[in-house]
Scaffold this motif. Structure first.
Motif, PDB file in Angstrom:
ATOM      1  N   ARG A 167       0.819  -1.220   0.000  1.00 53.46           N
ATOM      2  CA  ARG A 167       0.000   0.000   0.000  1.00 53.46           C
ATOM      3  C   ARG A 167       0.853   1.270   0.000  1.00 53.46           C
ATOM      4  NH1 ARG A 167      -5.271   1.471   1.018  1.00 53.46           N
ATOM      5  NH2 ARG A 167      -5.549   3.468   2.102  1.00 53.46           N
ATOM      6  N   HIS A 189       2.406   1.805  -3.532  1.00 55.72           N
ATOM      7  CA  HIS A 189       1.570   2.386  -4.600  1.00 55.72           C
ATOM      8  C   HIS A 189       1.116   3.803  -4.263  1.00 55.72           C
ATOM      9  CE1 HIS A 189      -2.309   0.478  -2.773  1.00 55.72           C
ATOM     10  NE2 HIS A 189      -2.517   1.767  -2.761  1.00 55.72           N
ATOM     11  N   ILE A 238       1.925   6.764  -6.930  1.00 59.19           N
ATOM     12  CA  ILE A 238       0.759   7.480  -7.478  1.00 59.19           C
ATOM     13  C   ILE A 238       0.806   8.949  -7.092  1.00 59.19           C
ATOM     14  CG2 ILE A 238      -1.762   7.690  -7.320  1.00 59.19           C
ATOM     15  CD1 ILE A 238      -1.868   4.613  -7.110  1.00 59.19           C
ATOM     16  N   ILE A 292      -3.159   3.972 -11.167  1.00 59.95           N
ATOM     17  CA  ILE A 292      -4.358   3.637 -10.391  1.00 59.95           C
ATOM     18  C   ILE A 292      -4.889   2.262 -10.813  1.00 59.95           C
ATOM     19  CG2 ILE A 292      -6.753   4.313  -9.922  1.00 59.95           C
ATOM     20  CD1 ILE A 292      -5.806   7.251 -10.359  1.00 59.95           C
ATOM     21  N   TYR A 293      -4.947   2.047 -12.110  1.00 60.34           N
ATOM     22  CA  TYR A 293      -5.441   0.786 -12.676  1.00 60.34           C
ATOM     23  C   TYR A 293      -4.607  -0.403 -12.192  1.00 60.34           C
ATOM     24  CZ  TYR A 293      -6.550  -2.438 -16.602  1.00 60.34           C
ATOM     25  OH  TYR A 293      -6.921  -3.509 -17.388  1.00 60.34           O
ATOM     26  N   ILE A 296      -3.269  -0.993  -9.383  1.00 63.58           N
ATOM     27  CA  ILE A 296      -3.641  -1.473  -8.045  1.00 63.58           C
ATOM     28  C   ILE A 296      -4.554  -2.685  -8.161  1.00 63.58           C
ATOM     29  CG2 ILE A 296      -4.843  -0.903  -5.890  1.00 63.58           C
ATOM     30  CD1 ILE A 296      -4.083   2.032  -6.375  1.00 63.58           C
ATOM     31  N   GLY A 297      -5.519  -2.616  -9.090  1.00 67.24           N
ATOM     32  CA  GLY A 297      -6.439  -3.730  -9.267  1.00 67.24           C
ATOM     33  C   GLY A 297      -5.870  -4.844 -10.111  1.00 67.24           C
ATOM     34  N   GLU A 310      -2.926  -6.883  -8.366  1.00 66.48           N
ATOM     35  CA  GLU A 310      -3.218  -7.085  -6.944  1.00 66.48           C
ATOM     36  C   GLU A 310      -2.560  -8.330  -6.362  1.00 66.48           C
ATOM     37  OE1 GLU A 310      -7.209  -7.325  -4.114  1.00 66.48           O
ATOM     38  OE2 GLU A 310      -7.369  -7.572  -6.279  1.00 66.48           O
ATOM     39  N   SER A 323      -9.299  -5.160 -18.446  1.00 68.93           N
ATOM     40  CA  SER A 323     -10.479  -5.392 -17.616  1.00 68.93           C
ATOM     41  C   SER A 323     -11.216  -6.654 -18.058  1.00 68.93           C
ATOM     42  CB  SER A 323     -11.412  -4.171 -17.695  1.00 68.93           C
ATOM     43  OG  SER A 323     -12.559  -4.364 -16.902  1.00 68.93           O
ATOM     44  N   TRP A 351     -13.396  -0.960  -8.796  1.00 66.96           N
ATOM     45  CA  TRP A 351     -13.417   0.462  -9.155  1.00 66.96           C
ATOM     46  C   TRP A 351     -12.043   1.002  -9.527  1.00 66.96           C
ATOM     47  CZ3 TRP A 351     -10.575   4.264  -6.892  1.00 66.96           C
ATOM     48  CH2 TRP A 351      -9.999   3.984  -5.648  1.00 66.96           C
ATOM     49  N   VAL A 352     -10.962   0.443  -8.958  1.00 70.98           N
ATOM     50  CA  VAL A 352      -9.629   0.956  -9.319  1.00 70.98           C
ATOM     51  C   VAL A 352      -9.294   0.642 -10.776  1.00 70.98           C
ATOM     52  CG1 VAL A 352      -8.586   1.006  -7.030  1.00 70.98           C
ATOM     53  CG2 VAL A 352      -8.558  -1.118  -8.343  1.00 70.98           C
ATOM     54  N   ALA A 361     -12.554   3.039 -12.826  1.00 75.21           N
ATOM     55  CA  ALA A 361     -12.442   4.506 -12.721  1.00 75.21           C
ATOM     56  C   ALA A 361     -11.503   5.083 -13.788  1.00 75.21           C
ATOM     57  CB  ALA A 361     -11.992   4.908 -11.320  1.00 75.21           C
TER      58      ALA A 361
END
Length: 667
Positions: free
Chosen positions: A33, A36, A40, A105-106, A108-109, A112, A360, A481-482, A485
């Protein structure tokens, strides 16, 4: 005209660098955490300061061109770190930092569960720093530093999964192919340095006209043409132009976020940026411009053909990138540098959107990338579906979308040019409209519409593990959402940025002082300006033009082929099998590289090794000299017996010989 603050400019590249260092060196201690968050935050700060810079440049007419740090001085040559910030640089800074922020940001997901989480964030922040140093440079030395740095970090990113053989092969391929282009690039820089004595842009451009009267020594080749072609060879490698394009499709082996970062907005557009920055030089050589036009036309058309037969969702988007880079290069070839950079910007947004949308889908499909195993995902992944649709509409040049304004301007600029190679270019960019629409919506329809194939996959891959109960528990689902968004945030400029930016970027003063065009010799931009009557009028007129109907034809054809009558493409697949084999083998470019160029290099290397290294250096010089010393020693050793009477005999014989010589040699 106001001067930009140096401190503010320094923050832009240094903030991502600090984030990269913290995540890279201390990521194992601080955890995922914080790693990132710090990267970011660094890119966010960089984006905010880039946006402030863009506002100052666009609204207040501010600029900056000065040395930041003097590295060394060799005689009259100064090697410096410096910034040149004008409309071109400010726009690139914003595009690079915004797309990079979305990718961060993307990630992070997407990453993961990956054990190399902190390392990945460190790499992409370092990549952002490298690209910013490239676009902000005011001299060729710093440009080359950024150029090589993005190449190095792309090598690390493409081979991020270093235990995967295909990834290791892909990153080595990218590295080697780019070295070929960079060899030409550094030759061009060397020639400029040799004949102008400087690496600073402003000083170079001031002396550019002096180069037109010179020829390359011992040839009748115009020096400026040789320089421009050498520089463009560098752009061919970095911007993946035929035949140095072969690295980009294979680079899809890296994680999806870097596909969006490297292959949409940053690294592959470095070549387009460089040629635009060097426009005062390229304007002096029509031969170089024709060469650029031909290369761009081949890339735009023939890479589009390959997109039609791809089944990997990322590779479809990768070949789309190649084709669009060809369009940008065509614009450079007709001296429409503004249009090339405008398409660079619009393409960065919608192509990053398409790559991240593909990622995605891959998440939702549990890492299955074969579009033939998908279908009907629009109900299960609504945000990914709608944003991907917007990205595809922008890509094919739908009026009012961002891609329409830049792509249509390229087609019009080619029509308005009068270069010898323009006829082929007109055919390539016009036919490319239908091809782009067809392969884009082939992918879109197969992924989001039609029958659901993911329960019983017709083409199972390495990630599909069937058990006794089937694989129904692998239901596709919308991404967190990461991931979604950034898709929504990228969709906004993909729709509106063309409408908002076309007038200032193409027909205003936004690039004044940054891009130079000789309007007397190359009047494509003047004709475009004469025909332009506003963004709304251009889009409305776009509904009546040939490119619109070609794009519509491509969409309808894809709809019929893949949703209504799938037996038609199956029929063509049988009838056109020889052509498809050529396409599946990528025009046999890889085979040619491996079996002719690489084999020739191996043969040459073996010759140097056997003859030069083993025979001459080791055999003759090293071992030969040792054997000679040994031979002399063995002969001399015969006279070193250790017996006194031997030495006395030699002395007597020596005295006798001397006496004899004196007696017989006296006159």
């Amino acid at each position: 005209m106001s001067e930009l603050s140096l401190n503010n400019l320094l923050v832009v590249p240094l903030a991502p660098l600090v984030g990269s260092i913290v995540a890279g060196l201390f990521g194992g201690y601080i955890g995922r955490r914080p790693a990132h968050i710090v990267t970011i935050l660094g890119v966010l700060i960089s984006f905010i300061f880039s946006a402030m810079t863009l506002k100052a440049v666009a609204v207040d007419g501010a600029s900056f061109n000065s040395t930041v740090y003097e590295w060394m001085t060799l005689g009259s040559l100064k090697m410096e770190v410096g910034f040149m910030v004008d409309g071109l640089t400010a726009m690139m800074m914003c595009v690079v930092t915004f797309v990079s922020l979305m990718v961060h940001i993307y990630t992070i997901g997407y990453m993961e569960e990956d054990p190399g989480y902190q390392r990945f964030f460190s790499y992409i922040s370092l990549f952002t720093f490298s690209m910013l140093m490239l676009v902000m440079s005011n001299n060729l030395l710093q440009l080359f530093f950024g150029w090589e740095a993005v190449g190095l970090v792309s090598y690390l990113l493409i081979g991020f999964w270093f235990k995967k053989p295909t990834a290791i092969f892909a990153n080595m391929k990218a590295f080697l192919v780019n070295r070929v282009g960079d060899f030409g690039f550094i030759l061009g820089i060397g020639l400029l340095l040799a004949y102008t004595g400087t690496l600073n842009y402003t000083e170079l451009f001031a002396k550019a006209n002096e180069l037109t009267a010179l020829t390359l020594p011992k040839t009748d080749w115009a020096l400026i043409t040789v320089i421009c072609i050498c520089l463009f060879i560098g752009a061919m490698g970095k911007s993946a132009q035929f035949p140095l394009h072969v690295w980009l499709p294979d680079s899809m082996e890296g994680p999806t976020p870097i596909s969006a970062l490297i292959h949409a907005a940053t690294m592959v557009t470095a070549g387009i940026f460089m040629v635009s920055r060097m426009s005062p030089l390229f304007e002096l050589s029509d031969a170089a411009l024709n060469f650029i036009l031909v290369i761009g036309s081949i890339t735009a058309l023939f890479m589009g053909f390959l997109g039609i037969i791809q089944n990997d969702i990322k590779r479809v988007v990768a070949y789309s990138t190649l084709s669009q880079l060809g369009y940008m290069t065509v614009a450079l070839g007709v001296s429409a540098y503004n249009v090339a950079v405008f398409h660079l910007m619009t393409h960065a947004f919608f192509k990053a959107l398409l790559f991240l949308g593909a990622g995605s889908v891959i998440i939702g499909m549990h890492h299955d990338q074969d579009i033939r195993n998908m279908g009907g995902l629009w109900k299960r992944m609504p945000i990914t579906w709608i944003t991907s649709l917007l990205g595809n509409l922008a890509l094919i040049g739908t009026p009012f979308f961002a891609g329409f304004y830049s792509k249509d301007s390229i087609i019009e600029a080619v029509h308005a040019s009068h270069l010898p190679a323009a006829n082929f270019a007109i055919f390539a960019v016009t036919a490319g409209v239908f091809i782009t629409a067809f392969y884009s919506f082939r992918m879109y329809f197969l992924v989001f519409h039609g029958k659901e194939h993911f329960h019983h996959k017709p083409f199972p891959g390495e990630h599909d593990h069937h058990d006794d109960h089937g694989d129904h528990h692998h239901e596709p689902h919308e991404s967190p959402w990461v991931v979604t968004a950034p898709l929504l945030l990228l969709a906004i400029p993909s729709v509106v940025i063309g409408f908002l930016a076309i007038e200032p970027m193409l027909f205003g003063d936004f690039f004044k002082g940054a891009i130079f065009v000789n309007h007397e010799a190359h009047h494509a931009m003047e004709e475009l300006k004469h025909e332009f009557h506003g963004a709304t009028a251009m889009a409305l007129h776009g509904f009546t033009t040939l490119p619109f109907f070609l794009a519509l034809g491509g969409v309808v054809t894809a709809f019929v082929f893949y949703l209504v009558a799938p037996q038609i493409p199956a029929f063509f697949a049988r009838v056109l099998r020889p052509l498809i084999v050529i396409g599946e083998n990528k025009y046999f470019m890889d085979w040619i590289n491996e079996n002719i160029f690489a084999a020739g290099a191996r043969l040459l290397g073996r010759g140097f090794w056997k003859i030069g290294d083993v025979a001459l250096i080791d055999g003759l010089l090293v071992n030969g000299s040792a054997k000679l010393v040994g031979l002399i020693g063995s002969v001399v050793r015969l006279f070193q017996t250790g017996y006194l009477y031997h030495y006395a005999l030699v002395m007597i014989l020596g005295v006798f010989a001397l006496m004899t010589w004196f007696v017989f040699m006296q006159p």
